[in-house]
Structure formats: structure tokens, C-alpha cells
Design a protein around this motif. Structure first.
Motif, PDB file in Angstrom:
ATOM      1  N   GLU A   1       0.825  -1.205   0.000  1.00  0.00           N
ATOM      2  CA  GLU A   1       0.000   0.000   0.000  1.00  0.00           C
ATOM      3  C   GLU A   1       0.859   1.255   0.000  1.00  0.00           C
ATOM      4  O   GLU A   1       1.803   1.383   0.782  1.00  0.00           O
ATOM      5  CB  GLU A   1      -0.916   0.010   1.225  1.00  0.00           C
ATOM      6  CG  GLU A   1      -2.085   0.970   1.097  1.00  0.00           C
ATOM      7  CD  GLU A   1      -3.245   0.593   1.997  1.00  0.00           C
ATOM      8  OE1 GLU A   1      -4.315   1.200   1.842  1.00  0.00           O
ATOM      9  OE2 GLU A   1      -3.078  -0.290   2.846  1.00  0.00           O
ATOM     10  N   GLY A   2       0.538   2.192  -0.903  1.00  0.00           N
ATOM     11  CA  GLY A   2       1.253   3.458  -0.971  1.00  0.00           C
ATOM     12  C   GLY A   2       2.294   3.477  -2.069  1.00  0.00           C
ATOM     13  O   GLY A   2       2.992   2.482  -2.306  1.00  0.00           O
ATOM     14  N   VAL A   3       2.417   4.630  -2.741  1.00  0.00           N
ATOM     15  CA  VAL A   3       3.333   4.752  -3.883  1.00  0.00           C
ATOM     16  C   VAL A   3       4.779   4.496  -3.476  1.00  0.00           C
ATOM     17  O   VAL A   3       5.525   3.824  -4.190  1.00  0.00           O
ATOM     18  CB  VAL A   3       3.183   6.151  -4.530  1.00  0.00           C
ATOM     19  CG1 VAL A   3       4.287   6.401  -5.550  1.00  0.00           C
ATOM     20  CG2 VAL A   3       1.816   6.276  -5.199  1.00  0.00           C
ATOM     21  N   ASP A   4       5.199   5.029  -2.335  1.00  0.00           N
ATOM     22  CA  ASP A   4       6.593   4.841  -1.910  1.00  0.00           C
ATOM     23  C   ASP A   4       6.911   3.363  -1.652  1.00  0.00           C
ATOM     24  O   ASP A   4       7.971   2.865  -2.053  1.00  0.00           O
ATOM     25  CB  ASP A   4       6.874   5.656  -0.642  1.00  0.00           C
ATOM     26  CG  ASP A   4       6.893   7.157  -0.913  1.00  0.00           C
ATOM     27  OD1 ASP A   4       7.041   7.541  -2.090  1.00  0.00           O
ATOM     28  OD2 ASP A   4       6.759   7.937   0.050  1.00  0.00           O
ATOM     29  N   ALA A   5       5.980   2.684  -0.974  1.00  0.00           N
ATOM     30  CA  ALA A   5       6.196   1.266  -0.687  1.00  0.00           C
ATOM     31  C   ALA A   5       6.197   0.444  -1.968  1.00  0.00           C
ATOM     32  O   ALA A   5       6.986  -0.501  -2.116  1.00  0.00           O
ATOM     33  CB  ALA A   5       5.125   0.758   0.268  1.00  0.00           C
ATOM     34  N   ILE A   6       5.337   0.803  -2.904  1.00  0.00           N
ATOM     35  CA  ILE A   6       5.306   0.106  -4.192  1.00  0.00           C
ATOM     36  C   ILE A   6       6.621   0.317  -4.930  1.00  0.00           C
ATOM     37  O   ILE A   6       7.183  -0.609  -5.518  1.00  0.00           O
ATOM     38  CB  ILE A   6       4.112   0.589  -5.041  1.00  0.00           C
ATOM     39  CG1 ILE A   6       2.793   0.103  -4.429  1.00  0.00           C
ATOM     40  CG2 ILE A   6       4.236   0.112  -6.490  1.00  0.00           C
ATOM     41  CD1 ILE A   6       1.561   0.714  -5.054  1.00  0.00           C
ATOM     42  N   GLY A   7       7.148   1.534  -4.897  1.00  0.00           N
ATOM     43  CA  GLY A   7       8.412   1.831  -5.570  1.00  0.00           C
ATOM     44  C   GLY A   7       9.564   1.002  -5.045  1.00  0.00           C
ATOM     45  O   GLY A   7      10.480   0.637  -5.791  1.00  0.00           O
ATOM     46  N   ALA A   8       9.507   0.678  -3.741  1.00  0.00           N
ATOM     47  CA  ALA A   8      10.584  -0.106  -3.125  1.00  0.00           C
ATOM     48  C   ALA A   8      10.376  -1.604  -3.240  1.00  0.00           C
ATOM     49  O   ALA A   8      11.287  -2.388  -2.969  1.00  0.00           O
ATOM     50  CB  ALA A   8      10.709   0.275  -1.651  1.00  0.00           C
ATOM     51  N   ALA A   9       9.177  -2.019  -3.663  1.00  0.00           N
ATOM     52  CA  ALA A   9       8.867  -3.443  -3.763  1.00  0.00           C
ATOM     53  C   ALA A   9       9.591  -4.068  -4.949  1.00  0.00           C
ATOM     54  O   ALA A   9       9.938  -3.393  -5.922  1.00  0.00           O
ATOM     55  CB  ALA A   9       7.363  -3.641  -3.898  1.00  0.00           C
ATOM     56  N   LYS A  10       9.797  -5.381  -4.881  1.00  0.00           N
ATOM     57  CA  LYS A  10      10.526  -6.094  -5.931  1.00  0.00           C
ATOM     58  C   LYS A  10       9.581  -6.634  -7.003  1.00  0.00           C
ATOM     59  O   LYS A  10       8.487  -7.108  -6.709  1.00  0.00           O
ATOM     60  CB  LYS A  10      11.308  -7.264  -5.318  1.00  0.00           C
ATOM     61  CG  LYS A  10      12.424  -6.832  -4.368  1.00  0.00           C
ATOM     62  CD  LYS A  10      13.530  -6.093  -5.119  1.00  0.00           C
ATOM     63  CE  LYS A  10      14.680  -5.729  -4.194  1.00  0.00           C
ATOM     64  NZ  LYS A  10      15.425  -6.908  -3.727  1.00  0.00           N
ATOM     65  N   THR A  11      10.035  -6.589  -8.245  1.00  0.00           N
ATOM     66  CA  THR A  11       9.302  -7.155  -9.371  1.00  0.00           C
ATOM     67  C   THR A  11       9.665  -8.628  -9.519  1.00  0.00           C
ATOM     68  O   THR A  11      10.506  -9.156  -8.787  1.00  0.00           O
ATOM     69  CB  THR A  11       9.652  -6.418 -10.671  1.00  0.00           C
ATOM     70  OG1 THR A  11      11.009  -6.727 -11.015  1.00  0.00           O
ATOM     71  CG2 THR A  11       9.499  -4.909 -10.508  1.00  0.00           C
TER      72      THR A  11
END
Length: 309
Positions: A106-116
Motif C-alpha cells: 500500500e502506498g506509492v513509496d512502498a510500491i516503488g521499493a517493492a521487488k518485481t
């Protein structure tokens, strides 16, 4: 050296998704060799990515996904500079992957740090897309709805590809009834939300500043009619109620059956499934809303390359 024609540039652009002038430069630097030009774009692109970060990105896609159990839904907005990019397969695949990540993050910052799936962060994936395609991009917004029991329904409007569109709506229905039925009703309500753009779920959820502004407008209108103050105040209350029917989801007439409000549709659904049902929340993301758009003359760019300028 091969002649750098507009057709050759167009072929490279379709293959790589990079900007037109970048493709022309790549072909010039590599003597018209398509494969070498593709490699040139990749190696040179990363250095340029940071320079593009201040350019307006109001186009792109809204991507949506619902979990396998139907109880969680997510929307993300992945922006780019031009509508052309939204048709790029790589860009669409990235938007879908980010939406899948948003189901559990949840949240743009957390998504940006998540792994693909490839092990890179979403932020790095977007940076690599900027380098390859040649336009500024960003994950601008995200939304996630979940219910403990019931269904979260997704509706995508103006679909551009599988799971991607120019608008996305999520509706969370809480209830212990048949999940398939709740999914169906939830999707119909989501279609309604796409069409009507309600300001809030209920009157209590309305922004107090928005209500105060509307009350001020209606009070001025009533006083200008020359009515006595006590009559004017009653007129204002009636007009506020009427306004709420227009902007509050549960009070709105259902677009598929205007004789029935959304509130009544939910009550009818509860009777059909034999269990209380309530709209827990809704989210509506329309591509580029609130972003200042800049008019870039891409037609002139094409003309200059084809000698028609």
C-alpha cells in the motif's frame, strides 16, 4: 551508411518504444543498423532518464487487479508523456505488474521499493522504462481496497489492453452473501461510479469545506430571490439535500435503473443474498486528472523528419 528514412525511424520506434528523435539519433550513430541502434538506445538511455524527471507526464495508463479470492482490489496510475506510450506492450506489462504488486503493498513509496518478478525494484523498473522509451514516467497514485467478507469489484473504462485502461474504479461490498452475486452488483456500482464521479460515499463523508462552499452559494442565491430570511434558510436546506442526492454515491439514482437509488440497490441485494450488505468504500482513478498538461508539438517533429516542415 544506410539512409536514415522516416520509415526506418518509425520501425525502430515501434520495436523499442523510444522517442522519435532518440530513434533517429540512434540510427545515425550506428549507420542505420537496427540491432545496433536498439543497443545504443539501451546503453545511452539510462544517463538521460534523470534529465527527463521534470517533464510533465499526464498520459499513460490506469491498471487494476483483483485478488484470486475476490476480497482485495488495487488500482495504480502509471504516467508517461504521450498517449503513444500507453499502447506499448512493455509499458502495459509494467503497469499490470505494478497493479499486482499493489494488491499486497500500500502506498506509492512502498510500491516503488517493492521487488518485481525480475528481482529489481519497481522504481528501477520505471527508470529502465524511461531509458528505453525516452519519456518521463512515474507511478503517480495507487489505491487498495479489501474486505474481510464480501467482494471487491473492478471496472475498467476505456480499456487499452488486458487489465489497463484510462479509468479504473474499485467498489468494496461487505457482506456474508454469495460472493459471485456481490461481485456482479459491485461491478455495476463501479460502472455507475465511472459515469457519475460521486464526491463521497455518504453525506457524512463529504468534505466539510465543499459543503460549506455549496451552502454559501445556495444562501446567496436564496437571499437574492428576496425571500424572508427564515424562508431562505429553509430553501437552502432543501437545496443542500438535493445537491447531496447528486454528489453522494448512496443517494444517487442508479444509472441502470434511475427509479432506484444506489442505497436501495444495496438494500435489495441484501434481501436477495439473505445477509446484510454495505458499500465499505469506492475508489475512482481517471488518468491524468489534476496534472497540468503541456502541449508538445509532436506533429511538427514528424514533419521535420519527413521534410514537410
Amino acid at each position: 551508411m544506410a539512409e536514415i528514412t522516416a520509415a526506418l525511424v518509425k520501425d525502430l520506434r515501434e520495436k523499442s518504444g523510444a522517442g522519435m528523435m532518440d530513434c533517429k539519433k540512434a540510427l545515425q550513430e550506428t549507420g542505420g543498423d537496427m540491432e545496433a541502434a536498439s543497443d545504443w538506445l539501451r546503453t545511452k538511455g539510462l544517463a538521460k532518464a534523470a534529465k527527463k524527471s521534470d517533464r510533465a507526464a499526464a498520459e499513460g495508463l490506469v491498471a487494476g487487479k483483483v485478488s484470486d479470492d475476490g476480497k482485495t482490489g488495487a488500482l495504480i496510475e502509471l504516467n508517461a508523456e504521450t498517449d503513444f506510450v500507453s499502447k506499448n506492450d512493455t509499458f502495459q506489462a509494467a503497469a499490470r505488474e505494478i497493479a499486482g504488486i499493489a494488491l499486497t503493498t500500500e502506498g506509492v513509496d512502498a510500491i516503488g521499493a517493492a521487488k518485481t518478478a525480475k528481482g529489481e525494484t519497481v522504481s528501477d523498473m520505471v527508470t529502465n522504462l524511461i531509458a528505453t522509451i525516452g519519456e518521463n514516467m512515474r507511478v503517480r497514485r495507487s489505491a487498495r481496497l479489501t474486505v474481510s467478507q464480501g467482494a471487491v469489484a473492478l471496472y475498467l473504462h476505456n480499456v487499452q489492453g488486458d487489465g489497463v485502461a484510462r479509468m479504473g474504479v474499485l467498489v468494496a461490498l461487505e457482506g456474508a452473501g454469495d460472493p459471485a452475486k456481490l461481485q456482479d452488483v459491485g461491478r455495476k456500482i463501479a460502472m455507475h461510479v465511472a459515469a457519475t464521479a460521486p464526491l463521497s460515499l455518504s453525506p457524512a463523508d463529504l468534505d466539510p469545506e465543499v459543503v460549506a462552499k455549496e451552502r454559501e452559494i445556495q444562501t446567496q442565491t436564496a437571499m437574492e430571490s428576496g425571500k424572508p430570511r427564515e424562508i431562505a434558510e429553509k430553501m437552502v436546506e432543501g437545496r443542500i439535500r438535493k445537491w447531496q442526492e447528486e454528489v453522494v454515491l448512496v443517494k444517487q439514482p442508479f444509472v441502470m435503473n434511475p427509479d432506484q437509488t444506489i442505497e436501495q440497490l444495496v438494500a435489495e441485494t441484501a434481501k436477495e443474498v439473505g445477509s446484510p450488505v454495505a458499500i465499505k468504500a469506492f475508489v475512482r482513478l481517471a488518468l491524468g486528472e489534476g496534472v497540468e498538461k503541456k502541449a508538445d508539438d509532436f506533429a511538427a517533429e514528424v514533419a521535420s523528419m519527413t521534410g514537410q516542415a
